[in-house]
Structures are given as C-alpha cells and as structure tokens.
Scaffold this motif. Structure first.
Motif, PDB file in Angstrom:
ATOM      1  N   GLN A   3      -1.977  -3.167  -3.897  1.00  0.00           N
ATOM      2  CA  GLN A   3      -3.133  -2.946  -4.142  1.00  0.00           C
ATOM      3  C   GLN A   3      -3.243  -1.321  -4.291  1.00  0.00           C
ATOM      4  O   GLN A   3      -3.904  -0.918  -5.092  1.00  0.00           O
ATOM      5  N   GLN A   4      -2.422  -0.855  -3.775  1.00  0.00           N
ATOM      6  CA  GLN A   4      -2.374   0.814  -3.718  1.00  0.00           C
ATOM      7  C   GLN A   4      -1.714   1.203  -4.838  1.00  0.00           C
ATOM      8  O   GLN A   4      -1.760   2.438  -5.126  1.00  0.00           O
ATOM      9  N   SER A  30      -8.574   8.059  -2.562  1.00  0.00           N
ATOM     10  CA  SER A  30      -8.556   8.055  -1.154  1.00  0.00           C
ATOM     11  C   SER A  30      -7.869   6.740  -0.734  1.00  0.00           C
ATOM     12  O   SER A  30      -6.985   6.661   0.443  1.00  0.00           O
ATOM     13  N   LYS A  31      -7.631   5.709  -1.497  1.00  0.00           N
ATOM     14  CA  LYS A  31      -7.006   4.619  -1.255  1.00  0.00           C
ATOM     15  C   LYS A  31      -5.647   4.337  -1.893  1.00  0.00           C
ATOM     16  O   LYS A  31      -4.904   3.155  -1.695  1.00  0.00           O
ATOM     17  N   LEU A 315     -17.209   1.912  -2.801  1.00  0.00           N
ATOM     18  CA  LEU A 315     -16.393   1.135  -1.999  1.00  0.00           C
ATOM     19  C   LEU A 315     -16.708  -0.277  -2.193  1.00  0.00           C
ATOM     20  O   LEU A 315     -15.547  -1.130  -2.534  1.00  0.00           O
ATOM     21  N   ASP A 319     -14.027  -2.686  -3.956  1.00  0.00           N
ATOM     22  CA  ASP A 319     -13.722  -4.105  -3.157  1.00  0.00           C
ATOM     23  C   ASP A 319     -13.988  -5.392  -4.086  1.00  0.00           C
ATOM     24  O   ASP A 319     -13.326  -6.286  -4.122  1.00  0.00           O
TER      25      ASP A 319
END
Length: 354
Positions: A3-4, A30-31, A315, A319
């Motif tokens: 995911q990152q 940030s993720k 966010l 998601d």
C-alpha cells in the motif's frame, strides 16, 4: 503491491482543483504513497504547481507511470489510462441543470469506478444509480477540499485583526442566466463606499472578464477583489456571504455562517433569498444578526450535505479507494466504452496508441 508504494494520480482540468486535491495529496504522502499531477486542457495552469509537486507532462507519461488510483474532481477521465477512477467532485450539488435538463451533479458518464460522496443527500441518489448501472461503487466520505476548512489558518491574509467591521464575501458563478454579479454591481458599489462593512469579492474563474474588471475598479480600503486557486481562507475570513446559485455558498454554510442569495435557482429555508437588488443591504443585516430560526435551518442542512467536521475526509477517500483496489471490481459490470467520448478525449490529448 505494498500500500505504501501505490501511485496516485491527480487528474485536473481547472485551477480550483488544486485546492480540492491537495489535502488528499498531503494525506497520501503522510502514508508513504507517491503522487503525480496531470493537467488536462488549457483552462488549468501549471504555474499553480508547487515546487515539490510532481507533474506528468502528457498522457504517454501517465500511462508509463502506471497509477494505481486516479482522483478526478471533474466529470470525465479517459478510460485508456491505468488505475481505479475515483470521482471526488468539483463542488456540491447546487441543483444546476445541464443542457439535457438533468441535474448535472448526478449525470453518469461511464467514466468512474468509485464515487466518493459528500453527505447523505447525494449518497442516497448515487446508491440508487449504482444499483441501476451496476458498474461503479459508492462510498460516503466527505469532501477532501473541506478538511482545511475545519482547521483554523495560522496566518490568513484575508483577515484584518485591526478592522472590527463585519466582513461580507461576495461570490458569483459565471453562468449568464445565474450570475448575480452584473445585477448587483451598482448596489455593491454604493454599499462599499459607505464603509459600513468590509467587502471581499471572489468570482468563478470562468467569469466574464468585463465583469471582473468592473469589480476590480471598486477596490478600495473597503473592498478587496481576490483571485486565488484556494477559496478556503477567503471563506474563513468572512462573516456572511452574498451569492447566487454557485455551489461555493454551500461551503460557506458548512461553517455555520449565513448566506444571502440573489434569485437562487432553488431557494430553501437555510438561505436568505432576495429577488430585488434593492434588498441587499436589509438582507445582509438580517444575516449578520444570525436569527435563531435561520441558524437551526443551516445546521439541519449541513448535517444533510456534509455531516463531517473532523477534517478527515481525505483519509476516508484514501481508505475507500485502497479498499476497492484491494478487492477489485467484484460484482461490477464492465464500464461502457463510450466510443465517441473516448475518441474526443484521445483527440484532445493527442494520444492514439491502443
């Protein structure tokens, strides 16, 4: 894919889209995700790109980059570029009708895999459309652009701490049939000259240049004309808004601040709507007094269109997109190819590889 390490494309065609997607960009970074921007057409300028923002110059570069997710605050996106196509909207539903007589906000053009809706009023409609068309999903997330609205600006250039007058923000759409700007000009000129209130004026970027110049001519210590790609600080600086049918008025209401409208297309109890330009001053006086009944209507309406005030809509969008990337297109039909629309987009973008 981890995911990152996912790649997220910001596909925009208007300058105001920068402000819509930048809170989402900040969240993705940030993720640990990678973000690139693609600017479609002549109505969006690269001069607004920040030095640390990555830009893909053409569709060939986009395809070579292989985005996992494509975020779009517009109506269309090519189906020949990779990635999950996510609609995040360029504004709220203000009831505008398109040339076909249908509500433009709910027009299904066969471009998107996921619609990230802003609140219950639009979520329900899109869920019904999803059941009808069966080639996209819907998730209520809130709107990323509003995340900064619920976080006070440390330094706001439009707030004058030394001026204790109430601040009136005038906004207007560009549509000739809906704009209030030419009809209210003389009244705003007179009101601004009295010095009773401090005026900020900000128009849709497609506003008639002649009207823009008219209002720029009113600039004084009492009135400031603003050209910006980020309206959030302007909204935060105002006590009340004067508008028409532009969807920006909904963003102002979400701060629990009153709005006076001129000949609004769908007047409702949460607005103070006038049809006579001579009533501008008295309507603004009522709005600034914040009557209890009006504020109750505003609160109820805010819960309907965008119940989130936590500043975490980015966010939720992030998601929702990643969840759909993970599970794939289970239960969905293939999107329609839309031969004519895709041909026009290939022609516009100069891309003919298949």
């Amino acid at each position: 894919m981890n995911q990152q390490k996912k790649r997220y494309l910001m596909y925009i065609a208007q300058n105001y889209s920068y402000a819509i997607l930048r809170p989402l960009q900040a969240l993705i970074r940030s993720k640990g995700g990678d973000v690139c921007w693609f600017l479609e057409g002549e109505e969006v300028s690269g001069k607004f790109l920040a030095k640390d923002e990555n830009h893909l110059a053409n569709i060939a570069d986009v395809i070579a980059w292989q985005p996992d997710v494509v975020f779009v605050p517009g109506n269309v996106v090519p189906n020949f570029i990779p990635g999950l196509k996510v609609a995040v909207f360029h504004g709220f539903n203000s009831g505008k009708l398109n040339r076909k007589g249908r509500e433009d906000h709910f027009e299904i053009r066969g471009c998107f895999d996921l619609f990230c809706t802003q609140g219950p009023d639009t979520t329900e409609r899109f869920e019904h459309l999803a059941q009808q068309y069966k080639f996209f999903n819907v998730k209520q997330t809130g709107w990323p652009m509003l995340d900064p609205l619920f976080h006070p600006q440390i330094e706001n250039p439009y707030i004058n701490e030394k001026d204790d007058r109430a601040t009136v923000l005038m906004c207007s759409t560009f549509s000739r049939n809906l704009t209030c700007a030419p009809h209210l000009f003389e009244h705003i000129k007179t009101l601004s000259q009295t010095g009773r209130w401090r005026w900020l004026v900000q128009f849709h970027p497609k506003m008639d240049p002649q009207i823009v110049e008219m209002y720029k001519g009113l600039e004084s210590e009492n009135l400031t004309f603003i050209e910006t790609d980020n309206v959030i600080p302007v909204l935060q600086a105002a006590d009340v808004m004067l508008c028409d049918t532009s969807s920006v008025l909904l963003m102002h209401l979400l701060q629990r601040k009153p709005v006076v409208t001129f000949k609004n297309q769908s007047p409702k109890p949460h607005l103070i709507n006038i049809t006579d330009a001579g009533d501008v001053e008295s309507a603004l006086e009522i709005a600034l007094s914040r009557p209890e009944s009006l504020m109750a209507e505003i609160e109820a309406y805010c819960q309907l269109i965008h119940p989130y005030t936590d500043g975490c809509s980015s966010l939720r969008v992030f998601d929702a997109a990643n969840e759909m990337v993970s599970i794939g297109y289970q239960g969905l039909k293939p999107k329609p190819y839309n031969w004519l629309r895709q041909y026009k987009m290939r022609k516009k973008l100069g891309y003919w590889k298949f």
